[in-house]
Design a protein around this motif. Sequence first.
Motif, PDB file in Angstrom:
ATOM      1  N   HIS A 484       1.454  -1.058   0.023  1.00  0.00           N
ATOM      2  CA  HIS A 484      -0.144  -0.389  -0.165  1.00  0.00           C
ATOM      3  C   HIS A 484       1.104   1.382  -0.303  1.00  0.00           C
ATOM      4  O   HIS A 484       1.494   1.588   0.615  1.00  0.00           O
ATOM      5  N   GLU A 498      -7.725   5.852   3.961  1.00  0.00           N
ATOM      6  CA  GLU A 498      -9.077   5.815   4.232  1.00  0.00           C
ATOM      7  C   GLU A 498      -9.845   4.891   2.808  1.00  0.00           C
ATOM      8  O   GLU A 498     -10.242   3.865   3.238  1.00  0.00           O
ATOM      9  N   GLU A 501      -8.341   1.256   1.681  1.00  0.00           N
ATOM     10  CA  GLU A 501      -8.904   0.759   2.685  1.00  0.00           C
ATOM     11  C   GLU A 501     -10.259   0.502   2.404  1.00  0.00           C
ATOM     12  O   GLU A 501     -10.813  -0.897   2.304  1.00  0.00           O
ATOM     13  N   GLU A 505     -11.679  -3.267   0.724  1.00  0.00           N
ATOM     14  CA  GLU A 505     -12.437  -3.646   1.546  1.00  0.00           C
ATOM     15  C   GLU A 505     -14.113  -4.748   0.741  1.00  0.00           C
ATOM     16  O   GLU A 505     -14.106  -5.487   0.822  1.00  0.00           O
ATOM     17  N   SER A 510      -9.336  -6.819   2.023  1.00  0.00           N
ATOM     18  CA  SER A 510      -8.368  -6.771   3.229  1.00  0.00           C
ATOM     19  C   SER A 510      -7.528  -7.920   4.227  1.00  0.00           C
ATOM     20  O   SER A 510      -7.397  -7.563   5.467  1.00  0.00           O
TER      21      SER A 510
END
Length: 592
Positions: A484, A498, A501, A505, A510
Amino acid sequence: MLDALSSRWYRLTHRRENNLISKLSGNLSGLKSNQIQRLKKLSERRIRENVIITPEVSRTLTEISFEISRQVGVLIDRNGYVTHVIVGSDSSIDIPWLDRIRTSEARLRGLRLVHSHLKEESLNQEDLTDLALLRLDYITAITIDDKGLPRSYYSAHVNPEDEEGEPWTVLPKKNPGQLEEGILEEILDLESRMARYRRNLKGAQKENRAFLVGVYPEHNRVRPPSQSIEELKELCRTAGVHVVDSFIQRKNRLDPSTVLGKGKLEEIVLKAIQKQVELLVFDLELTPSQAKKISDYADLKVLDRTQLILDIFARNATSRDGKLQVELAQLKYLKGRLSELDDNMSRLTGGIGGRGPGETKLEIGKRRVEERISRLEQELKSLKKRREIARRRRKKNEIPVCGIVGYTNAGKSTLLNAMTNSTVLSENKLFATLDPTSRRIRFPEEREIIISDTVGFIHDLPPELSNAFKATLEELGDSDLLVHVVDISNPDFRQQMEAVETILEDLNLSDIPRILVYNKIDGLPEEARNELLREADADTIYVSAIEGFGLQTLLDRIEERIYAQAEAKLLESRLLEEENEEWKEETEKTYV
């Protein structure tokens, strides 16, 4: 012979009558037949080209207006012909739809409006707004005395150069008999000043000048409006759009027709016209009806955030896979926005076997879009199968895969180039790299891995793009490790982390092990950089892909994590095999 002549005379007079009716518009209810006839005769008048209006036509206009207690206006072209006669209410006048033949950034419409005011008042805000929005040559209001005669004249024209003041110039009041010749020369001078001002703009600032509009809710906002509008500016820069100014409004409930409300939209459009802007870019996805209403009202090209991102993707797609995915996303976006602009020849079928209402051009267009979408989806499915075969081969050869993910313009492609000595396209722009790229890295002890770079993520990724690129992003599901990459020089890097992420998900990725890499550390001040490096722990990696700083540490960490996981998996599989063997032996003993 007489019949033919009478028929031709009837056609000519009937056509002339229809033309007069088309010139006359507005609030005609309750007017007497002789009043309508006088209005029609007003539409046949010709005014000298070089004056705003002649005293005779001015008197006729005010007398009719005084008699019917309504405002009356005439639109006059530069040859002196009356193109429209408009009847309004006692306080306002509605200008009919005008074509866009003459309008451009450096030209006026070629029409001037002269209308009556029943009270002794100068040009109001509505008049001045019409002047700016419609790019009229001139606007003049004639006030009426108690006998129905012209009392005074109030005029205004657009301001061709001043970006900071008002977009119009209001001229001093004039009385009857003070109207001078020279109006045509003055209009041509205005146009030449407008053209000169546009020529003086710097090269990149001449074309695609845009005004950004952001409407955000007052509460429950994931990130501040200033961050959103800055990201939209970066998208515009990537798309080759020059941002002139921006407007931010906090509003929990959007206006269903114009998003902002008519008053705010009018304010924005006036500023846009004043600053020679030709694009309005909205930081949200507009509905088809909203886009059409805003475009019709503003007489400017309207784009939303989705269209802007689609345009960037279309520019940067180079592989067949990427081009197909972008085209699919564009067609899905376009499907709900097709409209039939012209009813002429809209029913295309006819004759025996084809009589009836037929099929409209709109229906044909929608059907063709649906057919093209279906073909693209089939082609993408076949390409997906090829990628699956390639992935199975990699699994068979037991080559680990490391996927690079991150926010767009975080430096993923630059990092890939630095680690693999490649020449993948990398630019300081959003979505510069669109097509996925894979490179192989060989470590000591005959170890090797495949590193894959993917399309960057972004806040509020349009659903059309998210669905179209899901097949490409599925390759991340087979990664043994995700890197990442975060642009630590960006003040909003935490919100970007964020967002990434959240997207991981949504893609059910994730659970894959990840390494967090802070890139572009060279973009920080020296004190902040040294402090971060002092406080760095074993789980934090700071790199500068462009300077090569920290790359060896990153490669060591990737090798360690991947092969540690591989050894752990191998050990786990061996333990399982041993347990199975023990279970078999115990079962055989029990059976014996």
